[in-house]
Design a protein around this motif. Sequence first.
Motif, mmCIF file in Angstrom:
data_model
loop_
_atom_site.group_PDB
_atom_site.id
_atom_site.type_symbol
_atom_site.label_atom_id
_atom_site.label_comp_id
_atom_site.label_asym_id
_atom_site.label_seq_id
_atom_site.Cartn_x
_atom_site.Cartn_y
_atom_site.Cartn_z
ATOM 1 N N GLU A 1 -6.328 46.805 -11.234
ATOM 2 C CA GLU A 1 -7.113 48.028 -11.397
ATOM 3 C C GLU A 1 -8.614 47.731 -11.331
ATOM 4 O OE1 GLU A 1 -6.107 51.039 -11.355
ATOM 5 O OE2 GLU A 1 -3.960 50.715 -11.494
ATOM 6 N N LEU A 2 -9.021 46.563 -11.825
ATOM 7 C CA LEU A 2 -10.439 46.206 -11.771
ATOM 8 C C LEU A 2 -10.872 45.957 -10.327
ATOM 9 C CD1 LEU A 2 -12.958 45.705 -13.479
ATOM 10 C CD2 LEU A 2 -12.289 43.301 -13.638
ATOM 11 N N VAL A 3 -10.009 45.307 -9.551
ATOM 12 C CA VAL A 3 -10.317 45.100 -8.125
ATOM 13 C C VAL A 3 -10.459 46.450 -7.423
ATOM 14 C CG1 VAL A 3 -9.398 44.251 -5.937
ATOM 15 C CG2 VAL A 3 -9.277 42.812 -7.978
ATOM 16 N N ARG A 4 -9.551 47.354 -7.712
ATOM 17 C CA ARG A 4 -9.606 48.682 -7.095
ATOM 18 C C ARG A 4 -10.874 49.432 -7.512
ATOM 19 N NH1 ARG A 4 -3.507 51.324 -7.189
ATOM 20 N NH2 ARG A 4 -2.450 49.644 -6.035
ATOM 21 N N ALA A 5 -11.282 49.252 -8.766
ATOM 22 C CA ALA A 5 -12.503 49.918 -9.234
ATOM 23 C C ALA A 5 -13.721 49.441 -8.458
ATOM 24 C CB ALA A 5 -12.697 49.676 -10.730
ATOM 25 N N GLY A 6 -13.732 48.158 -8.089
ATOM 26 C CA GLY A 6 -14.826 47.650 -7.271
ATOM 27 C C GLY A 6 -14.763 48.169 -5.853
ATOM 28 N N MET A 7 -13.533 48.297 -5.328
ATOM 29 C CA MET A 7 -13.374 48.762 -3.948
ATOM 30 C C MET A 7 -13.725 50.243 -3.805
ATOM 31 S SD MET A 7 -9.785 46.805 -3.034
ATOM 32 C CE MET A 7 -9.647 47.584 -1.428
ATOM 33 N N THR A 8 -13.416 51.039 -4.814
ATOM 34 C CA THR A 8 -13.684 52.477 -4.743
ATOM 35 C C THR A 8 -15.107 52.831 -5.140
ATOM 36 O OG1 THR A 8 -12.896 52.824 -7.010
ATOM 37 C CG2 THR A 8 -11.270 53.009 -5.233
ATOM 38 N N GLY A 9 -15.833 51.871 -5.722
ATOM 39 C CA GLY A 9 -17.197 52.135 -6.132
ATOM 40 C C GLY A 9 -17.346 52.632 -7.550
ATOM 41 N N PHE A 10 -16.225 52.672 -8.301
ATOM 42 C CA PHE A 10 -16.374 53.062 -9.706
ATOM 43 C C PHE A 10 -17.314 52.088 -10.414
ATOM 44 C CE2 PHE A 10 -15.314 53.111 -14.205
ATOM 45 C CZ PHE A 10 -15.303 54.468 -14.480
ATOM 46 N N PHE A 11 -17.154 50.786 -10.099
ATOM 47 C CA PHE A 11 -18.102 49.772 -10.543
ATOM 48 C C PHE A 11 -18.773 49.170 -9.310
ATOM 49 C CE2 PHE A 11 -15.242 49.183 -14.378
ATOM 50 C CZ PHE A 11 -16.150 49.683 -15.298
ATOM 51 N N THR A 12 -20.094 49.066 -9.329
ATOM 52 C CA THR A 12 -20.794 48.338 -8.279
ATOM 53 C C THR A 12 -20.717 46.841 -8.580
ATOM 54 O OG1 THR A 12 -22.915 48.382 -9.444
ATOM 55 C CG2 THR A 12 -22.394 50.265 -8.003
ATOM 56 N N THR A 13 -21.125 46.033 -7.616
ATOM 57 C CA THR A 13 -21.105 44.584 -7.841
ATOM 58 C C THR A 13 -21.967 44.184 -9.031
ATOM 59 O OG1 THR A 13 -20.644 44.139 -5.513
ATOM 60 C CG2 THR A 13 -21.590 42.337 -6.809
ATOM 61 N N PRO A 14 -23.214 44.704 -9.177
ATOM 62 C CA PRO A 14 -23.992 44.359 -10.377
ATOM 63 C C PRO A 14 -23.316 44.814 -11.669
ATOM 64 C CG PRO A 14 -25.433 45.251 -8.675
ATOM 65 C CD PRO A 14 -24.028 45.468 -8.200
ATOM 66 N N GLU A 15 -22.628 45.950 -11.626
ATOM 67 C CA GLU A 15 -21.931 46.424 -12.830
ATOM 68 C C GLU A 15 -20.751 45.528 -13.163
ATOM 69 O OE1 GLU A 15 -23.073 51.139 -12.097
ATOM 70 O OE2 GLU A 15 -21.053 50.407 -11.633
ATOM 71 N N LEU A 16 -20.062 45.032 -12.125
ATOM 72 C CA LEU A 16 -18.946 44.113 -12.366
ATOM 73 C C LEU A 16 -19.434 42.783 -12.926
ATOM 74 C CD1 LEU A 16 -16.719 44.748 -9.228
ATOM 75 C CD2 LEU A 16 -16.161 45.292 -11.605
ATOM 76 N N ASP A 17 -20.698 42.441 -12.671
ATOM 77 C CA ASP A 17 -21.263 41.230 -13.266
ATOM 78 C C ASP A 17 -21.437 41.380 -14.771
ATOM 79 O OD1 ASP A 17 -21.378 39.935 -10.825
ATOM 80 O OD2 ASP A 17 -23.463 40.501 -10.436
ATOM 81 N N GLU A 18 -21.481 42.625 -15.255
ATOM 82 C CA GLU A 18 -21.687 42.890 -16.682
ATOM 83 C C GLU A 18 -20.389 43.164 -17.429
ATOM 84 O OE1 GLU A 18 -25.730 42.257 -16.713
ATOM 85 O OE2 GLU A 18 -24.469 42.768 -18.427
#
Length: 298
Positions: free
Chosen positions: A123-140
């Motif tokens: 689900e986290l990978v999908r959140a990055g792919m759909t833009g729910f989390f941006t790359t900088p947000e995934l860093d946090e």
Amino acid sequence: MAAEESQPSESSFIDSVASITQHLPVSSDRVLGSRNTNKPPSQTAQSLFYALKGEIIDTNGPFFIEKEGIPPEIGYLVTRSLSENNEVEGKGVRISYNPINQTLCIKMPSHSHDVILAWGSNELVRAGMTGFFTTPELDEVSLFSACRFDNFPIPWQSVYKEPDMVFVYGPRDLPTVLVEVGYSQSWPRLLQDKDVWFQAAPTVNVVVLVKWNRCTNSRVAGYLELFRRGVPTPTHIDIFPTPTPPAPQTLTFRRDDFYPPGTTLPAGRSPNDLWQWDINNLRMRTTRAMSADGTVPA
């Protein structure tokens, strides 16, 4: 999360962990009784440590150990010492101590138990792919499994937890969202784990409890409940048996669930943005895992 520390040798168990008891909290008589910190750890602590260590090392496959009536000055000491033992670490167990009910738990997860991490990671990978989390947000926003938390604020320093899945924001040492899974562990015990998380960790916004129940003929039923801080009624979702007729189901998180209270969200983000986790994906992954455990969905 606590930093890794050197491993105490068995021969010097009493001396090597004596300092731990000197830093345990004293809150109320109900939770933590008074004690003389000048005394070394009791023989009871040493005996419990060796008994549990032996049981862990001698057991293969999934298991669950629960010891009740363990006072905080012993429970925290033994739990911490087990977690820092090389032989115990090699068994991949998860250890926790709850000073409210004075219960020490050790579990070696089954494949079905551990599937929750695969689901969350997907689900986290999908959140990055759909833009729910941006790359900088995934860093946090970081996802972990079975990491140690023993740095709770006063008066909860004797709490020791290794959750099954956890989200941690930025440099913070405590989680925001976590999942606890119970197989042999009872539902009331899981509820007590949820309570201690909300009381001891002010950063925790959401606790998800997943309960699996072994039925006849190797069948397994299960459900989950999502508890949000300050919300009296949890979200309940049946996993197995699958509801009839089958329909799309989701477990809903909010964006602000993953940030500690008071944190400023990234620009342009709403705290009420919804992140939907696919329950049918969880069912598929759990069904596969159950086959490795010799069980089937109820």
